[in-house]
Design a protein around this motif. Structure first.
Motif, PDB file in Angstrom:
ATOM      1  N   UNK B  55       4.517   4.920  -1.275  1.00 30.10           N
ATOM      2  CA  UNK B  55       4.421   3.605  -1.903  1.00 30.10           C
ATOM      3  C   UNK B  55       4.759   2.500  -0.918  1.00 30.10           C
ATOM      4  N   UNK B  56       5.730   2.775  -0.065  1.00 33.21           N
ATOM      5  CA  UNK B  56       6.114   1.769   0.925  1.00 33.21           C
ATOM      6  C   UNK B  56       4.963   1.512   1.891  1.00 33.21           C
ATOM      7  N   UNK B  57       4.340   2.574   2.407  1.00 31.49           N
ATOM      8  CA  UNK B  57       3.296   2.324   3.402  1.00 31.49           C
ATOM      9  C   UNK B  57       2.036   1.742   2.764  1.00 31.49           C
ATOM     10  N   UNK B  58       1.725   2.129   1.540  1.00 36.39           N
ATOM     11  CA  UNK B  58       0.537   1.548   0.886  1.00 36.39           C
ATOM     12  C   UNK B  58       0.755   0.052   0.666  1.00 36.39           C
ATOM     13  N   UNK B  59       1.931  -0.281   0.174  1.00 39.10           N
ATOM     14  CA  UNK B  59       2.254  -1.695  -0.075  1.00 39.10           C
ATOM     15  C   UNK B  59       2.211  -2.500   1.237  1.00 39.10           C
ATOM     16  N   UNK B  60       2.762  -1.926   2.291  1.00 41.80           N
ATOM     17  CA  UNK B  60       2.728  -2.604   3.597  1.00 41.80           C
ATOM     18  C   UNK B  60       1.306  -2.830   4.087  1.00 41.80           C
ATOM     19  N   UNK B  61       0.468  -1.784   3.971  1.00 40.62           N
ATOM     20  CA  UNK B  61      -0.912  -1.914   4.439  1.00 40.62           C
ATOM     21  C   UNK B  61      -1.636  -3.006   3.653  1.00 40.62           C
ATOM     22  N   UNK B  62      -1.396  -3.066   2.341  1.00 38.94           N
ATOM     23  CA  UNK B  62      -2.037  -4.097   1.517  1.00 38.94           C
ATOM     24  C   UNK B  62      -1.558  -5.484   1.933  1.00 38.94           C
ATOM     25  N   UNK B  63      -0.252  -5.620   2.102  1.00 36.23           N
ATOM     26  CA  UNK B  63       0.289  -6.950   2.388  1.00 36.23           C
ATOM     27  C   UNK B  63      -0.068  -7.432   3.787  1.00 36.23           C
ATOM     28  N   UNK B  64      -0.156  -6.483   4.732  1.00 34.12           N
ATOM     29  CA  UNK B  64      -0.404  -6.894   6.114  1.00 34.12           C
ATOM     30  C   UNK B  64      -1.875  -7.016   6.448  1.00 34.12           C
ATOM     31  N   UNK B  65      -2.722  -6.209   5.830  1.00 32.69           N
ATOM     32  CA  UNK B  65      -4.130  -6.214   6.249  1.00 32.69           C
ATOM     33  C   UNK B  65      -5.125  -6.335   5.103  1.00 32.69           C
ATOM     34  N   UNK B  66      -4.945  -5.527   4.062  1.00 30.50           N
ATOM     35  CA  UNK B  66      -6.043  -5.384   3.089  1.00 30.50           C
ATOM     36  C   UNK B  66      -6.183  -6.582   2.170  1.00 30.50           C
TER      37      UNK B  66
END
Lengths: 84, 84
Positions: B55-66
């Motif tokens: 959940x942490x990495x998915x949220x990070x990927x969304x916030x930083x790139x997606x």
């Protein structure tokens, strides 16, 4: 009123250069867990009720405009919206 | 392996010119029932399992790139993929 959620995705057999680009960016940001990325479209339509069959018109709209059925698949979900 | 479905949508308060254009086209094709269209993105990520919290990495990927969180919201669903 109806809320229709339409998901348009590239067919499995079609290359997705946009997805590859996103995957490359995620890798270079350190997210090496990402094995594959596919990018599609998500549309939310609000429809007024009419006497036409909702499934027929949603399918027509997807086939004629929203998706390119040669290279894309679509699916949709319909929700009833309660008027405020 | 995990399959993550990410939905990125414009915030309610943000104008959606692409959605307006789609709505205009649908009207001119005779679909006068369409009261509103919003266009968003749909991404399918395949993730390999790792010892980081998914959940942490998915949220990070969304916030930083997606997603651009200034004007967009995102939500996601995670599915377990059974290896073939």
């Amino acid at each position: 009123m109806l809320k229709v959620k339409v998901y348009v995705t590239l067919r499995e057999s079609v290359l997705d250069p946009q997805g590859s680009a996103v995957q490359g960016s995620l890798h270079s940001m350190g997210y090496s867990e990402v094995a594959d990325v596919r990018v599609g479209k998500y549309l939310e339509l609000t429809l007024e009720k009419s006497d036409r069959d909702q499934d027929v018109i949603i399918r027509e709209m997807c086939e004629k405009l929203l998706a390119n059925t040669v290279i894309e698949d679509f699916r949709y979900e319909v929700e009833e919206v309660v008027a405020k």
